[in-house]
Design an enzyme around this catalytic site. Structure first.
Site, PDB file in Angstrom:
ATOM      1  CD  GLU A  16      35.053  37.538  36.184  1.00 18.90           C
ATOM      2  OE1 GLU A  16      35.859  38.113  35.445  1.00 18.90           O
ATOM      3  OE2 GLU A  16      35.327  37.163  37.343  1.00 18.90           O
ATOM      4  CB  ALA A  51      45.364  29.386  35.141  1.00 18.61           C
ATOM      5  CG  ASP A 108      48.284  35.354  36.503  1.00 22.61           C
ATOM      6  OD1 ASP A 108      49.188  35.850  35.802  1.00 22.61           O
ATOM      7  OD2 ASP A 108      47.358  36.014  37.003  1.00 22.61           O
ATOM      8  CG  HIS A 147      50.188  42.478  33.957  1.00 23.78           C
ATOM      9  ND1 HIS A 147      51.328  41.724  34.117  1.00 23.78           N
ATOM     10  CD2 HIS A 147      49.148  41.621  34.096  1.00 23.78           C
ATOM     11  CE1 HIS A 147      50.980  40.460  34.328  1.00 23.78           C
ATOM     12  NE2 HIS A 147      49.671  40.377  34.316  1.00 23.78           N
ATOM     13  CD  GLN A 174      42.689  42.717  37.999  1.00 23.98           C
ATOM     14  OE1 GLN A 174      41.517  42.429  38.233  1.00 23.98           O
ATOM     15  NE2 GLN A 174      43.650  41.825  37.896  1.00 23.98           N
TER      16      GLN A 174
END
Ligand code: FAD
Length: 289
Positions: A16, A51, A108, A147, A174
């Site tokens: 990533e 986000a 988020d 979560h 995650q």
């Protein structure tokens, strides 16, 4: 190439990266990182997305660069407060660049954001539904420790099944530091009929700043034995980095031996982290991936 097709044939090694703060030098540096990562022949490289679409253009540019280097990009898209026409712009831009795979996310609420963050896309599933018309291969996120907003792991898993039913063909987790959380997630997911590959996400802890970030942003548990070692060496960055890299290598060996479909490395835009992990596990990756 579709990531779910790659996963049918082999274990995947992927990384990533995130768009740097908008300066040309930083972007050029990231392009160099991607060129370095290419030496490890990754199956795909994912690019995060701010986000609310804050760096959408930058993110798409990086996905395009990854593609131009002959590596499969996985473009993250967050829904949340983005109006459908903004998502359309992003999605058609990615299509024009030839991007086939996206990771559909909610995102988020940023600190200080005023208003209903989930105004247009309450959950990743809403974004998945909307993106269907573009024909991307879609992945989604999952959480080995549950979560933070969900009342129970089971409720979170039921929502994960909704993501699969909405078209997610693979999941990326995650970060976690205790592999037993990953095994529990996979076992419980299979019990309720989730069949898509669940790729573990691993982030080596390479400096003290990472620890605080992991706790606040990801809520991941750091096992006592790892925490103790990191604390003992906290004033010796070179040794601490060594501990973090070796621990990540241990996690990858264990996950691979127990059948994980691949590994996704969160490398914080540092090619040296990827190269050093690869160096430690060269035969593992050469023989088994
Ligand atoms: P959702 O799937 O909407 O889940 C959020 C909560 O809602 C969970 O508690 C879930 O159980 C519940 N839920 C889910 N679906 C439903 C439903 N249909 N009905 C009712 N409840 C539901 N953030 C970024 O801003 N940019 C990124 O690029 C980015 N990349 C990420 C990559 C990975 C692999 C991961 C694990 C996270 C990433 N994030 C990113 C962070 C992510 O946006 C946050 O974790 C966010 O809080 C949840 O996103 P989600 O897509 O899982 O949301």
């Amino acid at each position: 190439m579709r990531i779910d097709d790659i996963l049918k044939n082999k274990k995947t090694l992927s990384f990533e990266v995130f768009p740097p703060k908008k300066t040309e030098t930083e972007t050029a540096k990231l392009f160099d990182t991607i060129r370095e990562l290419k030496k490890l022949q990754p199956d795909f490289i994912s690019v995060t997305y701010g986000a609310g679409g804050s760096n959408a253009r930058n993110s798409a540019e990086i996905a395009g660069f990854i593609k131009s280097e002959g590596i499969e990009p996985l473009a993250h898209i967050t829904g949340g407060p983005s109006a459908p026409q903004e998502i359309d712009e992003v999605a058609s831009g990615l299509k024009e660049l030839g991007v086939e795979n996206v990771l559909a996310l909610r995102g988020d609420k940023p600190v200080g954001y005023d208003g209903d963050y989930c105004k247009y896309f309450r959950h990743a599933t809403n974004l998945q539904e909307y993106l269907k018309k573009y024909g991307f291969t879609m992945g989604a996120a999952c959480y080995p420790e549950g979560h933070s907003e969900c009342e129970s792991l089971y409720a979170d898993l039921v929502n994960l099944k909704k993501k699969e039913d909405c078209g997610a063909k693979f999941f990326i987790t995650q970060i976690f530091y205790d592999n037993s959380y990953y095994y529990r997630l996979v076992n419980e997911a299979r019990k309720i009929g989730i069949t898509s590959p669940i790729i573990p996400g691993i982030m080596p802890i390479t400096n003290p700043k990472n620890i605080a970030r992991i706790k606040t942003m990801c809520g991941s548990t750091i096992p006592m034995e790892l925490r103790n070692m990191l604390e003992i060496y906290s004033d010796n960055p070179v040794v601490m980095r060594e501990v973090g890299l070796n621990y990540a290598a241990y996690q990858i060996m264990d996950l691979t031996a127990k059948g994980a479909p691949g590994v996704h490395l969160y490398i914080m835009n540092r090619a040296d982290t990827a190269l050093e992990i690869y160096g430690r596990l060269k035969n593992f990756f050469n023989e088994l991936y």
